[in-house]
Design a protein around this motif. Structure first.
Motif, PDB file in Angstrom:
ATOM      1  N   ALA B   4       0.825  -1.208   0.000  1.00 30.61           N
ATOM      2  CA  ALA B   4       0.000   0.000   0.000  1.00 30.61           C
ATOM      3  C   ALA B   4       0.856   1.253   0.000  1.00 30.61           C
ATOM      4  O   ALA B   4       0.524   2.250  -0.649  1.00 30.61           O
ATOM      5  N   ASP B   5       2.008   1.200   0.709  1.00 31.87           N
ATOM      6  CA  ASP B   5       2.909   2.366   0.730  1.00 31.87           C
ATOM      7  C   ASP B   5       3.524   2.598  -0.640  1.00 31.87           C
ATOM      8  O   ASP B   5       3.633   3.710  -1.120  1.00 31.87           O
ATOM      9  N   LEU B   6       3.928   1.473  -1.281  1.00 31.93           N
ATOM     10  CA  LEU B   6       4.516   1.576  -2.615  1.00 31.93           C
ATOM     11  C   LEU B   6       3.526   2.184  -3.592  1.00 31.93           C
ATOM     12  O   LEU B   6       3.836   3.094  -4.357  1.00 31.93           O
ATOM     13  N   GLN B   7       2.294   1.664  -3.516  1.00 28.48           N
ATOM     14  CA  GLN B   7       1.248   2.145  -4.420  1.00 28.48           C
ATOM     15  C   GLN B   7       0.960   3.615  -4.174  1.00 28.48           C
ATOM     16  O   GLN B   7       0.885   4.415  -5.085  1.00 28.48           O
ATOM     17  N   SER B   8       0.846   3.944  -2.880  1.00 22.75           N
ATOM     18  CA  SER B   8       0.568   5.321  -2.516  1.00 22.75           C
ATOM     19  C   SER B   8       1.700   6.231  -2.972  1.00 22.75           C
ATOM     20  O   SER B   8       1.479   7.329  -3.460  1.00 22.75           O
ATOM     21  N   GLY B   9       2.966   5.728  -2.824  1.00 27.01           N
ATOM     22  CA  GLY B   9       4.130   6.528  -3.213  1.00 27.01           C
ATOM     23  C   GLY B   9       4.138   6.828  -4.690  1.00 27.01           C
ATOM     24  O   GLY B   9       4.317   7.977  -5.100  1.00 27.01           O
ATOM     25  N   SER B  10       3.923   5.808  -5.538  1.00 24.94           N
ATOM     26  CA  SER B  10       3.974   6.058  -6.979  1.00 24.94           C
ATOM     27  C   SER B  10       2.761   6.880  -7.419  1.00 24.94           C
ATOM     28  O   SER B  10       2.862   7.695  -8.338  1.00 24.94           O
ATOM     29  N   PHE B  11       1.642   6.686  -6.753  1.00 18.55           N
ATOM     30  CA  PHE B  11       0.470   7.497  -7.085  1.00 18.55           C
ATOM     31  C   PHE B  11       0.760   8.964  -6.809  1.00 18.55           C
ATOM     32  O   PHE B  11       0.476   9.840  -7.630  1.00 18.55           O
ATOM     33  N   GLU B  12       1.373   9.213  -5.665  1.00 19.09           N
ATOM     34  CA  GLU B  12       1.684  10.600  -5.288  1.00 19.09           C
ATOM     35  C   GLU B  12       2.619  11.239  -6.322  1.00 19.09           C
ATOM     36  O   GLU B  12       2.419  12.380  -6.731  1.00 19.09           O
ATOM     37  N   GLN B  13       3.628  10.477  -6.752  1.00 22.44           N
ATOM     38  CA  GLN B  13       4.583  11.005  -7.733  1.00 22.44           C
ATOM     39  C   GLN B  13       3.899  11.369  -9.044  1.00 22.44           C
ATOM     40  O   GLN B  13       4.247  12.334  -9.704  1.00 22.44           O
ATOM     41  N   LEU B  14       2.931  10.566  -9.423  1.00 21.08           N
ATOM     42  CA  LEU B  14       2.231  10.833 -10.687  1.00 21.08           C
ATOM     43  C   LEU B  14       1.160  11.917 -10.528  1.00 21.08           C
ATOM     44  O   LEU B  14       0.957  12.732 -11.427  1.00 21.08           O
ATOM     45  N   ALA B  15       0.486  11.897  -9.391  1.00 24.41           N
ATOM     46  CA  ALA B  15      -0.718  12.736  -9.258  1.00 24.41           C
ATOM     47  C   ALA B  15      -0.451  14.155  -8.775  1.00 24.41           C
ATOM     48  O   ALA B  15      -1.152  15.080  -9.191  1.00 24.41           O
ATOM     49  N   MET B  16       0.539  14.333  -7.905  1.00 26.44           N
ATOM     50  CA  MET B  16       0.709  15.680  -7.348  1.00 26.44           C
ATOM     51  C   MET B  16       1.127  16.728  -8.395  1.00 26.44           C
ATOM     52  O   MET B  16       0.691  17.871  -8.311  1.00 26.44           O
ATOM     53  N   PRO B  17       1.948  16.382  -9.392  1.00 26.88           N
ATOM     54  CA  PRO B  17       2.270  17.394 -10.416  1.00 26.88           C
ATOM     55  C   PRO B  17       1.033  17.903 -11.167  1.00 26.88           C
ATOM     56  O   PRO B  17       1.088  18.954 -11.806  1.00 26.88           O
ATOM     57  N   LEU B  18      -0.056  17.152 -11.101  1.00 27.60           N
ATOM     58  CA  LEU B  18      -1.280  17.579 -11.815  1.00 27.60           C
ATOM     59  C   LEU B  18      -2.195  18.435 -10.931  1.00 27.60           C
ATOM     60  O   LEU B  18      -3.239  18.888 -11.380  1.00 27.60           O
ATOM     61  N   PHE B  19      -1.780  18.630  -9.678  1.00 32.23           N
ATOM     62  CA  PHE B  19      -2.676  19.273  -8.713  1.00 32.23           C
ATOM     63  C   PHE B  19      -3.151  20.658  -9.187  1.00 32.23           C
ATOM     64  O   PHE B  19      -4.360  20.934  -9.188  1.00 32.23           O
ATOM     65  N   ASP B  20      -2.204  21.522  -9.591  1.00 31.94           N
ATOM     66  CA  ASP B  20      -2.592  22.897  -9.953  1.00 31.94           C
ATOM     67  C   ASP B  20      -3.553  22.919 -11.136  1.00 31.94           C
ATOM     68  O   ASP B  20      -4.548  23.646 -11.132  1.00 31.94           O
ATOM     69  N   GLN B  21      -3.245  22.122 -12.143  1.00 30.51           N
ATOM     70  CA  GLN B  21      -4.100  22.154 -13.330  1.00 30.51           C
ATOM     71  C   GLN B  21      -5.467  21.519 -13.061  1.00 30.51           C
ATOM     72  O   GLN B  21      -6.478  21.991 -13.589  1.00 30.51           O
ATOM     73  N   LEU B  22      -5.495  20.493 -12.206  1.00 33.49           N
ATOM     74  CA  LEU B  22      -6.792  19.886 -11.881  1.00 33.49           C
ATOM     75  C   LEU B  22      -7.650  20.858 -11.074  1.00 33.49           C
ATOM     76  O   LEU B  22      -8.865  20.949 -11.280  1.00 33.49           O
ATOM     77  N   TYR B  23      -7.006  21.595 -10.178  1.00 26.72           N
ATOM     78  CA  TYR B  23      -7.767  22.563  -9.382  1.00 26.72           C
ATOM     79  C   TYR B  23      -8.319  23.670 -10.303  1.00 26.72           C
ATOM     80  O   TYR B  23      -9.490  24.043 -10.210  1.00 26.72           O
ATOM     81  N   ASN B  24      -7.458  24.160 -11.183  1.00 32.12           N
ATOM     82  CA  ASN B  24      -7.896  25.210 -12.119  1.00 32.12           C
ATOM     83  C   ASN B  24      -9.086  24.723 -12.949  1.00 32.12           C
ATOM     84  O   ASN B  24     -10.106  25.412 -13.089  1.00 32.12           O
ATOM     85  N   PHE B  25      -8.954  23.505 -13.457  1.00 32.79           N
ATOM     86  CA  PHE B  25     -10.009  22.912 -14.283  1.00 32.79           C
ATOM     87  C   PHE B  25     -11.300  22.755 -13.462  1.00 32.79           C
ATOM     88  O   PHE B  25     -12.392  23.093 -13.919  1.00 32.79           O
ATOM     89  N   ALA B  26     -11.141  22.265 -12.230  1.00 35.79           N
ATOM     90  CA  ALA B  26     -12.312  22.058 -11.356  1.00 35.79           C
ATOM     91  C   ALA B  26     -13.009  23.383 -11.048  1.00 35.79           C
ATOM     92  O   ALA B  26     -14.239  23.459 -11.011  1.00 35.79           O
ATOM     93  N   HIS B  27     -12.213  24.430 -10.866  1.00 32.07           N
ATOM     94  CA  HIS B  27     -12.795  25.738 -10.543  1.00 32.07           C
ATOM     95  C   HIS B  27     -13.565  26.295 -11.743  1.00 32.07           C
ATOM     96  O   HIS B  27     -14.634  26.878 -11.611  1.00 32.07           O
TER      97      HIS B  27
END
Lengths: 251, 183
Positions: B4-27
């Protein structure tokens, strides 16, 4: 006006979506065609302007931190407090049985599925607006789903029972659209999730009687090509009784 | 380290760089900061939960956008939105009557553009944001919206046209107001 032969392709050129040979051909063409050059330039300028205007909203650093913290922890620590407790207990109950065998994988998939449904039920209950169609009338709730989910289902008559219909909402399980109906029995709430059977990622037993998992009771059954899941904090007897109403041919 | 830690770790690496654009899109979709936060939060929770089903090698960004959009469309605000079923198209028949040389929208008109984008139907606004702001390819947009590439092209073309018409209208109103003040 842009040239007739290039009119339909300028947009793709500006989006960098033309095949390389056509990109080269257009680049050569605009050297001698002022109209096409002006058209492409205007589109590119507008594209850049939209890019600037479109980057409009910025999240707060606190919100970013909140998300970062949530996803940097193992999955069971995500979500709402009740969900955390439910998932942790559920996981600890089942984790011992998960092996590397096929059966073990299937069991793990089923566990994830039930865990997700419990999460959805808890999230819905925690929400300030748990249902999108508020009605105790099944003839109001059923048609509301029309056009929102790719199947139809029947709701049972609950008038002479302990149950009352609160309403419903569209939900997703692994990107599969489905229905979530909320029922009340005394002070308890029960979610009945309905999805098309063949779209589910996990194969489930046709009927599985009510079970207590963590602090939630769950029951699942298959009927008319649809898969039903009842989830709630009511007793297994209540869950079973509601499932029975759904399964009843008179419903 | 646990799975679960491994999965969470790789998910974080992939997903966090998209945070700003996803928030902008959501807004943009919700037009409300609180709803945008709820939407982004739900998207990340759902994506992490479903990460085991994500196929490595396929487009993660498109997958995240698809989850966000589906979540939005089932939200209280999103259910009021109508996304039309476009006729399938390869985009080749799309010919704009008005060419854009008459209206090259200048970057200095950001506010005017934002107002015009606010007025666009959601299905136009989202495709413009994906193409212009996030510079997603037609293929990526097609995956995120679950529609054929031809539909992406035709929807994009109509979105641009609708945006230009709104900006043109706004220009006309402003010109009339200026003339009235001066005259």
């Amino acid at each position: 006006m842009a040239c007739e032969s290039w009119k339909t392709k300028i947009e793709s050129y500006v989006d960098d979506e033309l095949p390389p040979d056509q990109t080269q051909a257009f680049a050569t063409h605009v050297r001698t065609c002022a109209a096409c050059a002006a058209d492409a330039l205007a589109r590119a300028q507008t594209k850049r302007s939209i890019q600037v205007a479109g980057r409009r909203f910025t999240a707060s650093p606190e919100f970013r931190k909140q998300i970062q913290e949530r996803i940097s922890k193992p999955q069971p620590t995500l979500g709402f407090p009740l969900w955390v407790i439910a998932s942790a207990v559920l996981a600890s109950l089942l984790v011992g049985s998960v092996g590397v065998s096929y059966l073990g994988r299937r069991r793990e998939q089923r566990r994830e599925l039930y865990s997700e449904l419990v999460d959805q039920h808890v999230s819905t209950m925690a929400s300030s607006s748990p249902v999108d169609v508020v009605s105790s009338d099944r003839h109001t709730v059923k048609p509301w789903f029309q056009g929102k989910i790719p199947f139809a289902f029947d709701l049972p008559e609950v008038q002479n029972s302990d149950f009352s219909l609160i309403g419903g909402r569209v939900t997703y399980l692994d990107q599969i659209p489905g229905a979530q109906l909320i029922y009340a029995v005394r002070k308890h709430r029960i979610s009945v999730f309905i999805f098309p059977e063949n779209a589910l990622p996990v194969r489930l037993e046709r009927n599985r009687g009510a079970r207590k998992q963590a602090s939630f009771s769950t029951e699942t059954w298959s009927q008319g090509g649809l898969r039903y899941f009842a989830v709630g904090d009511a007793s297994t007897a209540d869950i079973d009784a509601l499932a029975h109403l759904f399964k009843s041919p008179n419903s | 380290m646990a799975a679960a830690d491994l999965q969470s770790g790789s998910f974080e690496q992939l997903a966090m760089p998209l945070f700003d654009q996803l928030y902008n899109f959501a807004h943009w979709l919700t037009q409300n900061p609180d709803e945008a936060e709820d939407l982004v939060q739900e998207t990340y929770v759902k994506a992490l939960r479903g990460f085991s089903s994500f196929q490595i090698g396929t487009n993660f960004r498109a997958w995240m956008y698809r989850i966000l959009r589906n979540t939005f469309l089932t939200s209280r605000t999103g259910l009021k939105v109508t996304v039309p079923i476009d006729p399938e198209s390869d985009g080749s028949e799309l010919v704009e009557i008005q060419t854009p040389e008459t209206l090259a929208i200048d970057r200095s008109n950001s506010q005017l553009l934002q107002r015009a984008m606010d007025d666009l139907p959601v299905h136009f606004c989202e495709v413009l944001l994906m193409c212009e702001v996030e510079e997603m390819s037609y293929q990526e947009i097609s995956e995120a919206l679950s529609v054929p590439i031809g539909t992406v092209m035709s929807r994009l073309s109509r979105a641009r046209k609708a945006l230009r018409e709104r900006v043109r209208k706004d220009f006309a109103v402003r010109s009339d107001s200026t003339a009235a003040i001066n005259g």
